[in-house]
Structures are given as structure tokens and as C-alpha cells.
Design an enzyme around this catalytic site. Structure first.
Site, PDB file in Angstrom:
ATOM      1  N   LYS A 186      56.088  51.422  39.999  1.00  0.00           N
ATOM      2  CA  LYS A 186      55.654  51.669  41.544  1.00  0.00           C
ATOM      3  C   LYS A 186      54.221  51.762  41.619  1.00  0.00           C
ATOM      4  O   LYS A 186      53.526  52.489  41.118  1.00  0.00           O
ATOM      5  CB  LYS A 186      56.301  53.058  41.958  1.00  0.00           C
ATOM      6  CG  LYS A 186      56.653  53.466  43.272  1.00  0.00           C
ATOM      7  CD  LYS A 186      57.535  52.673  43.944  1.00  0.00           C
ATOM      8  CE  LYS A 186      58.874  53.240  44.101  1.00  0.00           C
ATOM      9  NZ  LYS A 186      59.834  52.459  44.736  1.00  0.00           N
ATOM     10  N   THR A 192      62.309  52.128  39.722  1.00  0.00           N
ATOM     11  CA  THR A 192      60.722  52.448  40.204  1.00  0.00           C
ATOM     12  C   THR A 192      60.912  53.724  41.186  1.00  0.00           C
ATOM     13  O   THR A 192      59.846  54.298  41.072  1.00  0.00           O
ATOM     14  CB  THR A 192      60.205  51.345  40.824  1.00  0.00           C
ATOM     15  OG1 THR A 192      60.875  51.078  42.148  1.00  0.00           O
ATOM     16  CG2 THR A 192      60.118  50.077  40.190  1.00  0.00           C
ATOM     17  N   ASP A 193      61.960  53.864  41.754  1.00  0.00           N
ATOM     18  CA  ASP A 193      62.248  55.381  42.491  1.00  0.00           C
ATOM     19  C   ASP A 193      61.893  56.480  41.437  1.00  0.00           C
ATOM     20  O   ASP A 193      61.285  57.425  41.900  1.00  0.00           O
ATOM     21  CB  ASP A 193      63.561  55.210  43.541  1.00  0.00           C
ATOM     22  CG  ASP A 193      63.128  56.505  44.450  1.00  0.00           C
ATOM     23  OD1 ASP A 193      62.386  56.500  45.088  1.00  0.00           O
ATOM     24  OD2 ASP A 193      63.947  57.611  44.157  1.00  0.00           O
ATOM     25  N   PHE A 241      12.985  39.013  41.081  1.00  0.00           N
ATOM     26  CA  PHE A 241      13.892  37.952  40.778  1.00  0.00           C
ATOM     27  C   PHE A 241      13.010  36.790  40.746  1.00  0.00           C
ATOM     28  O   PHE A 241      12.654  36.340  41.891  1.00  0.00           O
ATOM     29  CB  PHE A 241      15.194  37.755  41.606  1.00  0.00           C
ATOM     30  CG  PHE A 241      16.201  36.948  41.151  1.00  0.00           C
ATOM     31  CD1 PHE A 241      16.856  37.219  39.956  1.00  0.00           C
ATOM     32  CD2 PHE A 241      16.421  35.799  41.716  1.00  0.00           C
ATOM     33  CE1 PHE A 241      17.758  36.229  39.438  1.00  0.00           C
ATOM     34  CE2 PHE A 241      17.330  34.718  41.402  1.00  0.00           C
ATOM     35  CZ  PHE A 241      17.924  35.338  40.141  1.00  0.00           C
ATOM     36  N   ARG A 265      11.701  43.434  45.766  1.00  0.00           N
ATOM     37  CA  ARG A 265      12.929  43.251  46.876  1.00  0.00           C
ATOM     38  C   ARG A 265      13.860  44.571  46.731  1.00  0.00           C
ATOM     39  O   ARG A 265      13.583  45.284  45.843  1.00  0.00           O
ATOM     40  CB  ARG A 265      13.749  42.014  46.148  1.00  0.00           C
ATOM     41  CG  ARG A 265      14.193  42.091  44.864  1.00  0.00           C
ATOM     42  CD  ARG A 265      15.438  41.098  44.499  1.00  0.00           C
ATOM     43  NE  ARG A 265      16.347  41.270  43.363  1.00  0.00           N
ATOM     44  CZ  ARG A 265      16.948  40.441  42.800  1.00  0.00           C
ATOM     45  NH1 ARG A 265      17.496  39.439  43.612  1.00  0.00           N
ATOM     46  NH2 ARG A 265      17.720  40.934  41.749  1.00  0.00           N
ATOM     47  N   GLN A 321      21.469  41.293  36.336  1.00  0.00           N
ATOM     48  CA  GLN A 321      22.311  41.217  35.225  1.00  0.00           C
ATOM     49  C   GLN A 321      21.448  42.028  34.346  1.00  0.00           C
ATOM     50  O   GLN A 321      22.230  42.516  33.198  1.00  0.00           O
ATOM     51  CB  GLN A 321      22.089  39.720  34.681  1.00  0.00           C
ATOM     52  CG  GLN A 321      22.867  38.685  35.419  1.00  0.00           C
ATOM     53  CD  GLN A 321      22.468  38.144  36.623  1.00  0.00           C
ATOM     54  OE1 GLN A 321      21.367  38.818  37.431  1.00  0.00           O
ATOM     55  NE2 GLN A 321      22.830  36.773  36.951  1.00  0.00           N
ATOM     56  N   HIS A 331      22.877  41.467  49.239  1.00  0.00           N
ATOM     57  CA  HIS A 331      21.664  40.731  49.532  1.00  0.00           C
ATOM     58  C   HIS A 331      20.971  41.489  50.739  1.00  0.00           C
ATOM     59  O   HIS A 331      21.658  41.639  51.910  1.00  0.00           O
ATOM     60  CB  HIS A 331      21.591  39.180  49.868  1.00  0.00           C
ATOM     61  CG  HIS A 331      22.180  38.727  48.589  1.00  0.00           C
ATOM     62  ND1 HIS A 331      21.784  38.680  47.383  1.00  0.00           N
ATOM     63  CD2 HIS A 331      23.562  38.009  48.640  1.00  0.00           C
ATOM     64  CE1 HIS A 331      22.574  37.816  46.554  1.00  0.00           C
ATOM     65  NE2 HIS A 331      23.363  37.642  47.218  1.00  0.00           N
TER      66      HIS A 331
END
Ligand SMILES: O=c1[nH]c(=O)c2[nH]c(=O)[nH]c2[nH]1
Length: 302
Positions: free
Chosen positions: A12, A57-58, A162, A179, A222, A250
Site C-alpha cells: 500500500k 494491501t488493506d 564554473f 555566480r 559536482q 540556474h
């Protein structure tokens, strides 16, 4: 033609369990989204429709709610361990259980400067997560716990660069030494033990990641991700692997030259898409096997 059933699991998804502790006038709230998935000897349910082994699932859902009362929800990691262990130990055909939990945080409102006993506003920051897997399928009990969070939105207005990237005839991106860096971080960390102060470790891991993001003079997202993961592994011997997924939100410097205005990194266009998506796993060389731990229920097909 031979046809094989494999990888089957059922459960569930997204049980919205809210537990209020109201033993004192000052109530406490735990607000969860819980997924269960069971594995085991269920082949006949698929091949011939025999429900003889299928715990509904109940029932899995009802167990989530009953355990919120019977066992309580001290932490989502412990509650998940209680549920997973219960299904594997007490339901005969079940050899593996996966519990996935998100916790929504609430913050007490202030009334006349005082924290209110039983009223909260949703806290806007990250969503805490836990994935608990118990597996007995080869006769040896194995347990994995993965802590984590999603959607930690974090931004720094400088300290990010960068440049030095390769260019070709399609490159128009300008290199930059200053930046905005912003992301909505998803992080998960895998434990090698269940004997953990879950809340304390959670707080510390988040603190470490945020501090790395803030203080590293970043050459790329990274590098920031690797630094975050490494710092967590260095500080926490009980954590063996960290996985990170970070959309690069960005922020482009807006061109104000048509208005005769200069713009030294002051006004930006926050672009919501497309976004760079930077992802990494950082692990100890001697990390124990992750087994099925990283295969999430709801994105099973991907
Ligand atoms: O931190 C970044 N990593 C990239 O790989 C990349 N690519 C890009 O266009 N901008 C950035 N920023």
C-alpha cells in the site's frame, strides 16, 4: 515459450498516517506518508489468481495505523523497522518488506510570543525520509536503513564558480568565477547498523551538508556534492554511503543594458527549467553490500 515472473512486490503506497500525542496539554504531532511493499512466495497470485498467500494491501494499511498507536512513532526509522520486521516475522509467505516513509514537519505557532500547545503551521523546509528494508529471502536476516531528506532548497549568492569546461560550436555559456548556486537537494544516506540515535544523526547530517554547501568555494555543483557526501562519511562511521541528487536551479544575470543599467550580479532571472541535474553516490571503500536497498517502490520501473 518460457515466461518468468520476477521482481514482484505489492503493498500500500502513500498511507497518510498522522499521530497526535495528547497525554499532556502540550500535544505532539507526527505526520507521515508511509509505503509498504512485501516480497515472498506470491507467484500463484499472479499466475493463477490464488489469494491464499496474499496479505491484503488493506491489512498492510491497517497495520501502519495500528502501529502508530501500539508502537508509537518515536522516529520514522524506528517505526519503519517495527513495521518491516513485523511483516517478515509474522506473515508466513513474506520474506522481504520495504517501508518507505516521508515525514512532514510542523512548527508550533506563537500566540502572544508563546508556543501554542496544539496548533502548528507546516514547516516549509525539507521533508525527512526513511527507507527500511528487511530481507529473509535466503534464510539470513538482513536489514537496511536509509535516512534522508528531499527538497532542501538552498542558495548561495557567491562562492560558486564554473569555468574551464570544454567548448564546441554549440557552446554559448560564459565561464564565471562568481555566480549564484541554488538547488533543491535530495539526499539519502545508508547506515551499516540499526543502533543509531536517529534524530541526532539526522540533525547532524543536515548541518554538515548545509555547512559544506555554504563554505566550500565551489568549482561546480559536482564538487559540492562530493564534499557534502565525504564530510558526512568522515563524521559518521555508522554511515557507509551517501546519495545526492541536485537540480542546478540556474540564476541567470539579467541583461539590464537596454536600460543603460549595469548589473554586477545583482538582478537574476531564476529559470525553473530546463535545469542541470547533478547526481552522485559517495561511499566507503569497505561499504557492505546495498542489496535491494536503493530500489524504490514507486519508481520501480525506472
Ligand atoms: O555546477 C555546474 N555543473 C555543470 O555540469 C554545469 N553545466 C552547466 O551548464 N552549468 C553547470 N554548473
Amino acid at each position: 515459450m518460457g515466461i518468468t515472473l520476477s521482481g514482484d512486490q505489492y503493498g500500500k503506497a502513500e498511507n497518510r498516517v498522522v499521530r497526535i500525542y495528547r497525554d499532556t496539554p502540550r500535544h505532539e504531532i507526527r505526520d507521515l506518508n508511509v509505503g509498504t511493499a512485501l516480497r515472498g512466495a506470491f507467484t500463484e497470485a499472479y499466475t493463477v489468481g490464488d489469494q491464499g498467500a496474499v496479505l491484503p494491501t488493506d491489512t498492510q494499511k491497517q497495520t501502519c495505523y495500528a502501529f502508530a498507536k501500539e508502537k508509537g512513532i518515536a522516529t520514522i526509522e524506528q517505526y519503519g523497522l517495527d513495521l518491516a520486521t513485523h511483516f517478515v516475522d509474522t506473515v508466513d509467505p513474506v520474506s522481504g518488506a520495504r517501508i518507505e516513509i516521508e515525514e512532514y514537519a510542523w512548527q508550533r505557532v506563537l500566540v502572544d510570543g508563546t508556543e501554542h500547545d496544539h496548533t502548528w503551521v507546516r514547516r516549509g523546509q525539507e521533508t525527512r525520509t526513511a527507507d527500511i528494508i528487511v530481507d529473509d529471502s535466503d534464510g539470513t536476516r538482513r536489514t537496511w536503513v536509509i535516512g534522508g531528506f528531499s527538497d532542501l532548497v538552498i542558495l548561495k549568492s557567491t562562492g560558486s564558480e564554473f569555468h574551464g569546461f570544454p567548448t564546441d560550436k554549440y557552446t554559448i555559456l560564459e565561464p564565471t568565477t562568481d555566480r549564484v548556486m541554488a538547488t533543491s537537494l535530495v539526499a539519502k544516506w545508508r547506515f551499516s547498523t540499526v543502533y543509531v540515535d536517529w534524530d541526532a544523526v539526522y540533525d547532524d547530517v543536515k548541518t554538515i551538508m548545509v555547512a559544506q554547501f555554504a563554505t566550500l568555494q565551489s568549482k561546480a555543483l559536482q564538487q559540492t556534492l562530493f564534499a557534502m557526501g565525504s564530510a558526512v562519511l568522515e563524521a559518521h562511521p555508522e554511515i557507509v554511503e551517501v546519495r545526492l541528487s541536485a537540480p542546478n536551479k540556474h540564476h541567470f544575470v539579467y541583461d539590464l543594458s537596454p536600460f543603460g543599467l549595469d548589473n554586477p550580479n545583482e538582478v537574476f532571472h531564476a529559470d525553473d527549467r530546463p535545469y542541470g541535474l547533478i547526481q552522485a553516490a559517495v561511499s566507503r571503500d569497505d561499504a557492505p553490500d546495498a542489496g535491494p536497498a536503493w530500489i524504490p517502490q514507486r519508481t520501480w520501473l525506472t
